[in-house]
Design a protein around this motif. Structure first.
Motif, PDB file in Angstrom:
ATOM      1  N   ILE A  98       0.827  -1.212   0.000  1.00 41.22           N
ATOM      2  CA  ILE A  98       0.000   0.000   0.000  1.00 41.22           C
ATOM      3  C   ILE A  98       0.858   1.257   0.000  1.00 41.22           C
ATOM      4  O   ILE A  98       0.521   2.260  -0.645  1.00 41.22           O
ATOM      5  N   LYS A 102      -0.785   3.434  -2.785  1.00 40.87           N
ATOM      6  CA  LYS A 102      -2.056   4.007  -2.353  1.00 40.87           C
ATOM      7  C   LYS A 102      -2.346   5.305  -3.108  1.00 40.87           C
ATOM      8  O   LYS A 102      -1.463   6.124  -3.335  1.00 40.87           O
ATOM      9  N   ILE A 155      -5.468   1.178  -3.930  1.00 41.38           N
ATOM     10  CA  ILE A 155      -4.129   1.268  -4.506  1.00 41.38           C
ATOM     11  C   ILE A 155      -4.237   1.534  -6.000  1.00 41.38           C
ATOM     12  O   ILE A 155      -5.265   1.285  -6.633  1.00 41.38           O
TER      13      ILE A 155
END
Length: 439
Positions: A98, A102, A155
């Motif tokens: 992540i 992200k 993501i």
């Protein structure tokens, strides 16, 4: 200060001899030579770590090696963190994934993106524009992959996929941020997606997003494909639902945990991005099982002939009858006479159709909507998808099987630099084209 060079004498013996006059060298040259030797050693080690034998037909092999090496490195770092007692290895690995991918909610001229929640479950909603002359939009509920433990609807990879779907289909895409292992275990992931999807199917919610209740599909990749298939089977048996799903689209789905020696598991035992050992560990993690069982499960000891609990279900994953000869080739079934009955006694979820949709009753399968299944040649899960397509066809379901000879597990989300693969772009385009023609 005298220096030496090495000479090879007869018989292969290396001995030191003085350098010729004028070739005495100095400290700086020695340091430079040491640096070069160290650099060469590091390059050799990096090449050894990155390089793995790959079939010549796989898409962009060197790029795949680099991607796989990066993922393996992240896994090893997370395992070290786990060993040191700092965090669970899956939490650490997901933090790394992540952190690198992200993406905040955003909007463009063609797609509006909003983070919200549906009945307490986080979702990211992508709203495409209405087509000229239409008053309602199509919609897809999308479930991301990641072994029930990794990744996120937020993501970059899934954000870009869902945005492309919303724009090209002029649709509303609901991407579900379900809870992951080790926060929750089976069947909580199914409960999350069921709760969010039921909320979305409410007439007042569909009206809010201008969605046609007769044109809603569900889709997912990998473990997300597993959850989508499980939800599809659950919803067709739920008489309380006013609105039904029009179709399901499953991308290299995980569909069974009874046989880890199908031809594709044997053929792709060490193929990126999902080696067999890693897939079996994901299953054990999903059920909060014992890692001591992993090696026994790899050789099918959990479904051996003496395990009575599995006897009635073996025919539903009998690939010798469900797969064509072009797939089965020279591979032989692995069905041990004796195994370890403790495995399914301690992890009965292995034989639950909610976790393994491939083993559902034929009466359930025949009620399913039109189905799209995408499979990749270089993927341990290839035969899960092929067998499900065969069982659905036998039950009378309209099935489209979309197979990619140069594809590998996970390829559809890798479409932008630096992880842009030719087969990633082609699989995504084929998937969206089918949705456009059938939804």
């Amino acid at each position: 200060r005298s220096r030496c060079l090495w000479q090879k004498l007869a018989g292969g013996l290396w001995v030191a001899s003085p350098l010729p006059p004028g070739c005495t060298g100095g400290p700086s040259r020695g340091r430079m030579r040491s640096s070069c030797v160290l650099l060469a050693a590091l390059v050799a080690l990096a090449a050894y770590y990155v390089y793995i034998p790959l079939p010549g037909a796989v898409s962009d092999p060197w790029k795949l090696m680099l991607l796989d090496a990066t993922f393996r490195g992240a896994q090893q770092v997370s395992n070290l963190i786990h060993y040191l007692g700092l965090s669970h290895h899956l939490i650490a690995l997901n933090f790394i994934i992540i952190a690198f991918g992200k993406k905040s909610a955003w909007s463009s001229a063609h797609v509006q993106v909003t983070d919200t929640d549906f009945d307490g479950v986080e979702v990211r909603v992508f709203e495409g524009s209405l087509k000229p002359g239409e008053s309602l939009k199509r919609s897809v509920v999308y479930i991301h992959g990641g072994g029930w433990a990794l990744a996120s609807a937020k993501i970059r990879y899934y954000d870009e996929l869902c945005a492309a779907m919303a724009e090209e289909l002029n649709a509303v895409i609901v991407s579900i941020e379900y809870r992951l292992v080790p926060q929750v275990y089976f069947p909580e992931q199914i409960h999350d997606i069921a709760r969010a999807t039921k909320y979305f199917l409410r007439p007042e919610v569909l009206q809010k997003y201008k969605v046609d209740p007769g044109r809603i599909g569900i889709s997912g990749d990998s473990a997300g494909g597993n959850l989508a298939a499980a939800l599809g089977q659950q919803f067709i048996q739920d008489a309380s639902l006013q609105n039904k799903l029009k179709l399901q689209a499953l991308i290299y789905p995980v569909l069974q945990a009874l046989d880890f020696n199908t031809p594709s598991y044997q053929q792709n035992v060490n193929t990126p991005i999902l080696p067999r050992y890693v897939m079996v560990k994901y299953w054990v993690d999903y059920f909060k099982g014992n890692y001591d069982f992993v090696q026994a499960m790899i050789v099918n000891n959990h479904t051996s002939l003496d395990v009575k609990e599995a006897a009635a279900l073996r025919a539903r994953v009998n690939w010798t009858s469900l797969l064509p000869a072009a797939i089965t080739k020279h591979y032989k079934p692995v069905v041990p006479a004796t195994g370890d009955a403790r495995i399914v006694q301690e992890i009965p979820e292995l034989l639950d159709a909610r976790s393994s949709p491939l083993i559902a009753d034929q009466e359930v399968l025949r009620l399913l909507p039109k189905t799209y299944i995408l499979t990749c040649e270089h993927d341990v899960l290839r035969d899960d998808g092929l067998m499900y397509a065969k069982r659905l066809e036998s039950a009378g379901v309209d099935v489209t099987l979309d197979h990619f000879e140069d594809g590998f597990h996970g390829c559809m989300i890798f479409t932008s630099w630096p992880t842009n693969f030719s087969v990633g772009i082609r699989t995504r385009n084929s998937f969206i084209r089918w949705l456009d023609q059938n939804l």
